[in-house]
Design an enzyme around this catalytic site. Sequence first.
Site, PDB file in Angstrom:
ATOM      1  CE  LYS A  11     -74.274  31.557  12.425  1.00 40.29           C
ATOM      2  NZ  LYS A  11     -73.766  31.817  13.783  1.00 40.29           N
ATOM      3  CB  VAL A  96     -71.742  18.762  12.173  1.00 39.13           C
ATOM      4  CG1 VAL A  96     -73.090  18.389  12.785  1.00 39.13           C
ATOM      5  CG2 VAL A  96     -71.691  18.357  10.704  1.00 39.13           C
ATOM      6  CB  ALA A  97     -73.336  20.512  16.386  1.00 43.70           C
ATOM      7  CG  MET A 100     -69.187  27.975  11.611  1.00 39.15           C
ATOM      8  SD  MET A 100     -67.805  27.518  10.540  1.00 39.15           S
ATOM      9  CE  MET A 100     -68.021  28.682   9.175  1.00 39.15           C
ATOM     10  N   GLY A 102     -74.635  25.512   9.839  1.00 33.43           N
ATOM     11  CA  GLY A 102     -74.601  24.561   8.738  1.00 33.43           C
ATOM     12  C   GLY A 102     -75.957  23.952   8.435  1.00 33.43           C
ATOM     13  CB  SER A 105     -76.343  27.057   5.576  1.00 31.91           C
ATOM     14  OG  SER A 105     -75.914  27.279   4.257  1.00 31.91           O
ATOM     15  CG  ASP A 137     -79.216  31.072  13.067  1.00 31.57           C
ATOM     16  OD1 ASP A 137     -79.549  32.193  13.499  1.00 31.57           O
ATOM     17  OD2 ASP A 137     -78.329  30.373  13.592  1.00 31.57           O
TER      18      ASP A 137
END
Length: 286
Positions: A11, A96-97, A100, A102, A105, A137
């Site tokens: 995202k 990663v980190a 977004m 990840g 998700s 999230d």
Amino acid sequence: MDRIVLKSFGKINLGLDVVRRRTDGYHEVRMIMQTVGLCDTLTMRKTKGEKISMKCDLSFLPTDRKNLVYQAIELMKERYHISSGVAVDLKKRIPVAAGMAGGSSNCAAAIKGMSQLFGLDLSIEEMCEIGVSLGADVPYCIWGKTALAEGIGEKLTRLSPMPDCWILIAKPGISVSTAFAYKNLKLDQLEKHPDIDGMIRDLENQDLDGICSKLENVLETVTIPKHPVIRDLKEHLLEHGAEGALMSGSGPTVFGIYKEKHTARRALESLRGIQDVKQAYVVRPV
């Protein structure tokens, strides 16, 4: 069903505002979240015995209880009295980190996967209830698409879809701790806040120019002074045809929005020789 393959999408934040810091240390936010077509892949299968096993193509990521995927599977095995073992193979593409979501998700995909793999037939609401106990999230990542996130990120409202466009995602070779970004945010010194309500109207009107003019993330006031490469990357994307550019989440990933695919592709090529950029992709909104 003994095996399932799931896509786990990243995202971006079209707008990120922090409203206040709560007494429990969490921050209340208003964010416009948008799923993008950059995804990891989770392959999940039932195994004999009760063991959870996990492997990942990035050796530095944990594959035990420190991983949200493992935590989600363990929680659901206990909650729904699942005796079967589960094996997971995670292939990563989302930085990663990097702001977004990840990990969140991946966790959301694991929750959906467990529901399908074991015939639980869980509703979105039931999956979100599980998800919020693992990360703020995660409920959004279960929802996906375009949404307003409030509270600590768990209060979601579906928004009109983002107009079709091309999004260039660029991850510089630095890491930014989410805890660092929020801890060092000086709310009382913010000169302005994102126009979240105005952007919601632009989404309703499918006004891409309006959306691009309102891209704003208050966490940049923390990250850019410490990591000027984030500002430099935003400027680079704007100089190479982006209608707007912004850092996603707590960073350091930066994205630019483009109306034309060829413009976005040329901008992507312009990043090839920049040493600071470690990952770059052109994607579309989901």
